[in-house]
Write a protein that holds these residues in place. Structure first.
Motif, PDB file in Angstrom:
ATOM      1  N   VAL A  44       0.655  -1.040   0.186  1.00 24.14           N
ATOM      2  CA  VAL A  44       0.258   0.000  -0.032  1.00 24.14           C
ATOM      3  C   VAL A  44       0.748   1.196  -0.046  1.00 24.14           C
ATOM      4  CG1 VAL A  44      -1.949   0.991   1.123  1.00 24.14           C
ATOM      5  CG2 VAL A  44      -1.975  -1.251   1.728  1.00 24.14           C
ATOM      6  N   ILE A  45       0.739   1.813  -0.955  1.00 22.86           N
ATOM      7  CA  ILE A  45       1.805   2.845  -1.073  1.00 22.86           C
ATOM      8  C   ILE A  45       1.453   4.473  -1.678  1.00 22.86           C
ATOM      9  CG2 ILE A  45       3.565   3.654  -3.010  1.00 22.86           C
ATOM     10  CD1 ILE A  45       4.349   0.725  -1.279  1.00 22.86           C
ATOM     11  N   GLU A  46       1.847   5.531  -0.891  1.00 18.96           N
ATOM     12  CA  GLU A  46       1.180   7.119  -0.914  1.00 18.96           C
ATOM     13  C   GLU A  46       2.288   7.248  -2.183  1.00 18.96           C
ATOM     14  OE1 GLU A  46      -1.070  10.532   1.846  1.00 18.96           O
ATOM     15  OE2 GLU A  46       1.133  10.163   0.780  1.00 18.96           O
ATOM     16  N   ALA A  47       1.297   7.555  -3.665  1.00 16.35           N
ATOM     17  CA  ALA A  47       2.111   8.069  -4.500  1.00 16.35           C
ATOM     18  C   ALA A  47       1.045   9.957  -5.302  1.00 16.35           C
ATOM     19  CB  ALA A  47       1.917   7.145  -5.687  1.00 16.35           C
ATOM     20  N   ALA A  48       2.270  10.562  -5.249  1.00 22.30           N
ATOM     21  CA  ALA A  48       2.072  11.951  -5.843  1.00 22.30           C
ATOM     22  C   ALA A  48       0.942  11.408  -7.349  1.00 22.30           C
ATOM     23  CB  ALA A  48       3.684  12.618  -6.316  1.00 22.30           C
ATOM     24  N   ALA A  49       1.384  10.127  -8.688  1.00 18.87           N
ATOM     25  CA  ALA A  49       2.024   9.951  -9.039  1.00 18.87           C
ATOM     26  C   ALA A  49       2.676   8.220  -9.798  1.00 18.87           C
ATOM     27  CB  ALA A  49       1.816  11.037 -10.161  1.00 18.87           C
ATOM     28  N   GLY A  70       7.675   5.641 -13.431  1.00 22.59           N
ATOM     29  CA  GLY A  70       6.800   4.822 -12.346  1.00 22.59           C
ATOM     30  C   GLY A  70       6.545   5.074 -10.970  1.00 22.59           C
ATOM     31  N   ILE A  71       6.654   4.913  -9.864  1.00 23.19           N
ATOM     32  CA  ILE A  71       5.172   5.444  -9.082  1.00 23.19           C
ATOM     33  C   ILE A  71       6.246   6.304  -8.367  1.00 23.19           C
ATOM     34  CG2 ILE A  71       4.373   5.062  -6.673  1.00 23.19           C
ATOM     35  CD1 ILE A  71       3.883   1.899  -7.588  1.00 23.19           C
ATOM     36  N   ILE A  72       5.570   7.906  -7.996  1.00 21.13           N
ATOM     37  CA  ILE A  72       6.968   9.399  -7.447  1.00 21.13           C
ATOM     38  C   ILE A  72       6.198   8.888  -6.286  1.00 21.13           C
ATOM     39  CG2 ILE A  72       7.165  11.263  -7.667  1.00 21.13           C
ATOM     40  CD1 ILE A  72       7.743  10.559 -10.455  1.00 21.13           C
ATOM     41  N   MET A 126       3.004  17.371  -7.551  1.00 22.77           N
ATOM     42  CA  MET A 126       3.207  16.971  -8.824  1.00 22.77           C
ATOM     43  C   MET A 126       4.468  17.074  -8.902  1.00 22.77           C
ATOM     44  SD  MET A 126       0.945  15.367 -11.568  1.00 22.77           S
ATOM     45  CE  MET A 126       1.628  14.554 -12.761  1.00 22.77           C
ATOM     46  N   ALA A 127       4.831  18.229  -8.499  1.00 21.02           N
ATOM     47  CA  ALA A 127       6.384  18.419  -8.220  1.00 21.02           C
ATOM     48  C   ALA A 127       7.499  18.012  -7.557  1.00 21.02           C
ATOM     49  CB  ALA A 127       6.055  20.300  -8.396  1.00 21.02           C
ATOM     50  N   LEU A 128       7.153  16.698  -7.101  1.00 15.96           N
ATOM     51  CA  LEU A 128       8.015  16.128  -6.465  1.00 15.96           C
ATOM     52  C   LEU A 128       8.496  15.061  -6.928  1.00 15.96           C
ATOM     53  CD1 LEU A 128       5.509  14.797  -3.260  1.00 15.96           C
ATOM     54  CD2 LEU A 128       7.656  16.368  -2.842  1.00 15.96           C
ATOM     55  N   ALA A 129       8.474  15.503  -8.159  1.00 17.11           N
ATOM     56  CA  ALA A 129       9.092  14.404  -8.798  1.00 17.11           C
ATOM     57  C   ALA A 129      10.411  14.682  -9.154  1.00 17.11           C
ATOM     58  CB  ALA A 129       8.034  14.044 -10.158  1.00 17.11           C
ATOM     59  N   GLY A 130      11.450  13.916  -9.031  1.00 15.62           N
ATOM     60  CA  GLY A 130      12.573  14.202  -9.096  1.00 15.62           C
ATOM     61  C   GLY A 130      13.217  14.472  -7.691  1.00 15.62           C
ATOM     62  N   LEU A 187       9.812  24.382  -3.924  1.00 17.42           N
ATOM     63  CA  LEU A 187       9.535  23.388  -3.624  1.00 17.42           C
ATOM     64  C   LEU A 187      11.361  23.020  -4.684  1.00 17.42           C
ATOM     65  CD1 LEU A 187       9.534  20.263  -2.793  1.00 17.42           C
ATOM     66  CD2 LEU A 187       7.251  20.451  -5.181  1.00 17.42           C
ATOM     67  N   ASP A 188      10.936  23.818  -6.101  1.00 15.90           N
ATOM     68  CA  ASP A 188      12.005  23.523  -7.405  1.00 15.90           C
ATOM     69  C   ASP A 188      12.761  24.425  -6.578  1.00 15.90           C
ATOM     70  OD1 ASP A 188      10.281  22.837  -9.254  1.00 15.90           O
ATOM     71  OD2 ASP A 188       9.537  24.983  -9.763  1.00 15.90           O
ATOM     72  N   HIS A 189      13.654  25.202  -5.858  1.00 12.91           N
ATOM     73  CA  HIS A 189      14.272  25.772  -4.889  1.00 12.91           C
ATOM     74  C   HIS A 189      14.792  24.364  -4.212  1.00 12.91           C
ATOM     75  CE1 HIS A 189      17.822  27.734  -2.624  1.00 12.91           C
ATOM     76  NE2 HIS A 189      16.843  27.083  -1.018  1.00 12.91           N
ATOM     77  N   TYR A 190      14.048  23.754  -3.222  1.00  9.26           N
ATOM     78  CA  TYR A 190      14.761  22.461  -2.417  1.00  9.26           C
ATOM     79  C   TYR A 190      15.019  21.325  -2.754  1.00  9.26           C
ATOM     80  CZ  TYR A 190      13.505  25.570   1.264  1.00  9.26           C
ATOM     81  OH  TYR A 190      13.199  26.669   2.505  1.00  9.26           O
ATOM     82  N   ARG A 191      14.253  21.227  -3.867  1.00 10.69           N
ATOM     83  CA  ARG A 191      14.610  19.404  -5.045  1.00 10.69           C
ATOM     84  C   ARG A 191      16.131  19.794  -5.326  1.00 10.69           C
ATOM     85  NH1 ARG A 191      10.361  20.074  -8.218  1.00 10.69           N
ATOM     86  NH2 ARG A 191      11.998  20.713  -9.948  1.00 10.69           N
TER      87      ARG A 191
END
Lengths: 495, 495
Positions: B128-133, B138-140, B168-172, B323-327
């Motif tokens: 059971v996986i929480e995902a952003a997308a 794959g699964i983000i 969705m910008a959590l991707a990466g 988020l872009d900064h911290y990523r």
């Protein structure tokens, strides 16, 4: 002739042990070769003890592991040892440690070299290294590598004990690799026990060779006892467990690389493997005992990697006679590598070590008698038990004619926590603790491992502790009472 | 719109949490995302607890680490949890563990994935996986990785909780790498905290996606308390110690990568670093708290690697806004990697973890109140304390208005042995135990760390124990009496 064992340029450094001993000044930190009484410096410890008869001398002595030839005893008796690390097995030294006269720093054997690199306990003043030869490749160690490469790298002065009694054909038995400094340290490239990743000899700076002392003393022979009914029973339980792992598909028939601690029981378990159907085995261990040679001879062991070899006199003779044969099947590495967490985890070692006692929940005491008195030291057991794939601890269920139970309500000293203990074995049986909570572990340990005479009292303690509650049920006022009872009444019976 | 977060081919798998919960059968082994209450599965635990009102359901639930949103409490209350591993922080679950109603397997957080790979405790039935997308990559994951990649690799069925409230910008943000099987496993190629060695998403087999449940529940906010005078004092001691290490040349000014355990004290120490002169720091930790973001913002922290991020509401809002900064300055990894012995040793981590109590010789209890009752679990503290370069444990010197001394003669439960503890810190001071024997450690610990009210009794115990002898002097009948006294009299005072 020793002269063929050293380069002509170093011939002028040859001197007596007494003269070499005069280089040492009180307060120095000395790094000595020697691991499980193999490849240890022999003449210098004696000469230093002799000097101490007429002069106050105190040193910090760091080794690979234990020394042989009574060296630790002589140095301790002479009052030479202010500080000693990371392991010992000597009766005289043990008494002085427990009396608080020698400060003993008991360490995971993989960690000493890292701590030296980080400047704890300070710079090595003199390295004393037993060598088979000094060649253009470097210093050729004898029957152990231990921390010698680190000592040679770091020491201001190097004293070589050139042992003319060991064959020069030991060259090629060793593989010297030390991790780099940080930051920027790279992965250790080893991915199988037989892989060579370093040099055949210890690189050194000739300008730091301060003395070469020629010796011919042999290593102390192994003091391991032959298998008895109890150790044979322990071996049988371990082998049936490993067979079941293979049958369940959790391992291939070649198992995973084996580690076995030093001593009679671990030796007996490995000896028992000669009666098994396992083939194509490997070892990735810190020490090889007679049993490793037996398994090589039986063809069941394909390759053995370790940091030292300690054999009985008969087996040692056989080993030396067939050195060319064994040299292609054995490699000796620095103990930082033989015991390295990175490699132990990557290779998925099956770790087999000896417990002094263990408790209802699987915590293991490997070192402290009665919770207070040091026996030998933790050695490499923690390096392997923590990071290996399977951590097995073995012991006889009782000691002192049955007056001491090796299974107690709570261990009096913890060397390995329940997290690092997968399987416990005595002559009575085996408890597979993997995936079990503490309350599930206790009944298995009592019914499978404890001596039957002590089972009723253990069951009673556990039942009452469970009623008191907790994830790890205990009755603190009673938890250590078995040890106290032995101290007072010379038996744990009657609880 | 959630539809842009999943491939069209999987649109037919979207269903309610209740429908997804009907896929679960009693006896199953369930792997759930979630680590330090971040990125946890939220809807399925609730739906399963709901189902259990009318039906007997019992599961083994394995997570990364702790769940938020009261999930563990709801599942425990509903009687769903037969077995739970490897960590938890929930009050209701804690009570059931200590009552023996839930079998809790407390594990080093780096080891759970290895054990699953070896078939302990058995195959994962449902992940059971929480995902952003779910993308072509794959699964983000969301705010943690934990053991999710291992669960997805191994589970027969995969249930996705698609959290539409996270960008969705959590991707990466993630770097997914799992060690290979054995034999033949290769070195993990990571040599610095910022290095990426894997994929941006969790690879998966679309045929095993059994359900997608759309949610919008946020992670539970961090419950860490702000620094107080005592935690500020602890931070000051740690910072002065690290400054002295740099001054002594044992570390560069960028220190070594830092690990900090979860909780108020560790957070306060890191917060304290914002007042220090350290620059160009890195973290290689299992969890990032507010303090990590503060250090990134102050420019002192160059990069942070972890397995999860758990923040206060205000800090979380800031994080998401930028988020872009911290990523580009943070990466989240599987906990097998964030805590891996190979990497912790290679990178030379400075480990900072919280003790419940420690003893005269430096053994640490992190988990068991009164030696019996589980608080949370050992978590990753052992992964870092054992294999790191420097192992620091912090705690306030006393608890319960001074009635409990955090420094005791003998800890009532051992999680970290003296071999794995380099430095102890309370608000009163710091004891640097490196290279010291037990008898040398005790006076430092008493005089630097213990609450002054308890020092006379500790000195008295130590003096009497030394007279009784031993490498690690103890008086067994008294060793655990402080805990018993607290249990009976609600204070350890008066010894």
């Amino acid at each position: 002739m020793y002269s063929e064992r050293i380069p002509p340029a170093l011939a002028g450094k040859v001197m007596s042990a007494g003269d070499a001993a005069s280089l040492f000044r009180t307060g120095m930190i000395i790094g000595m070769s020697g691991f499980t009484r193999a490849g240890d410096a022999k003449a210098i410890p004696r000469a230093l003890a002799e000097r101490a008869r007429s002069e106050a001398l105190r040193f910090t002595v760091i080794t690979g592991a234990s020394l042989g030839n009574d060296s630790d005893g002589l140095m301790a008796e002479a009052g030479l040892l202010a500080r000693r690390m990371p392991f010992q097995v000597d009766g005289t030294l043990r008494r002085k440690i427990n009396a608080g006269e020698v400060m003993f720093i008991d360490q995971h054997l993989s960690e000493t070299a890292e701590q030296l690199r980080n400047g704890t306990p300070g710079a090595i003043d003199i390295a004393v290294i037993e060598a088979a030869a000094i060649t253009s490749e470097g210093i050729i160690p004898t029957m152990s590598v231990g921390n010698s490469a680190s000592f040679v790298e770091q020491a201001g002065m190097i004293v070589i004990e050139l042992n003319a009694s060991v064959p020069m054909a030991l060259a090629g038995l060793h593989d010297i690799y030390l991790p780099q400094g940080r930051p920027g340290r790279q992965p250790i490239p080893l991915t199988s026990p037989e892989q060579r990743i370093g040099t055949r000899a210890i690189p050194f700076d000739p300008a730091r060779i301060a003395a070469i002392v020629v010796t011919d003393m042999p290593d102390s022979p192994s003091s391991v006892l032959p298998p008895d009914d109890e150790t044979k029973a322990i071996a049988g339980h371990v082998i049936r467990f490993l067979e079941a792992e293979v049958a369940a598909g959790r391992m291939g028939e070649e198992l995973a690389p084996l580690q076995a601690g030093i001593g009679t029981i671990a030796n007996a378990v490995l000896h028992g493997l000669t009666q098994s159907s396992f083939r194509n085995l490997t070892m990735f261990s810190e020490v090889l005992q007679d049993s490793a040679i037996e398994l090589l001879d039986s063809g069941q062991l394909r390759f053995a990697s370790a940091s030292s070899i300690t054999l009985s006199p008969a087996m040692n003779e056989k080993f030396m006679r067939n050195l060319d044969h064994y040299r292609s099947r054995i490699v000796l590495r620095p103990q930082e590598i033989s015991n390295h967490p990175e490699l132990v985890r990557r290779l998925g070692i099956i770790a087999l070590n000896t417990a002094l006692e263990f408790d209802l929940y699987g915590n293991v005491n490997s070192t402290h008698v009665g919770g207070t008195h040091m026996m030998n030291g933790i050695g490499g057991s923690g390096d392997f038990a923590r990071n290996g794939q399977l951590s097995i601890f073995v012991t006889k269920a009782a000691a002192k004619s049955g007056d001491i139970s090796s299974v107690v309500p709570m261990v009096s000293h913890v060397d390995h926590t329940e997290h690092d203990v997968d399987v416990l074995v005595t002559e009575f049986g085996l408890a597979d603790l993997r995936g079990l909570a503490p309350r599930e572990r206790a009944p298995l340990i009592i019914e499978h491992c404890a001596h039957p005479d002590y089972r009723p009292a253990l069951r009673d303690y556990f039942a009452r502790a469970c009623r008191a509650g907790g994830h790890t049920p205990h009755l603190l006022p009673e938890a250590l009472s078995w040890h106290e009872r032995y101290k007072n009444d010379k038996t744990m019976r009657g609880h």
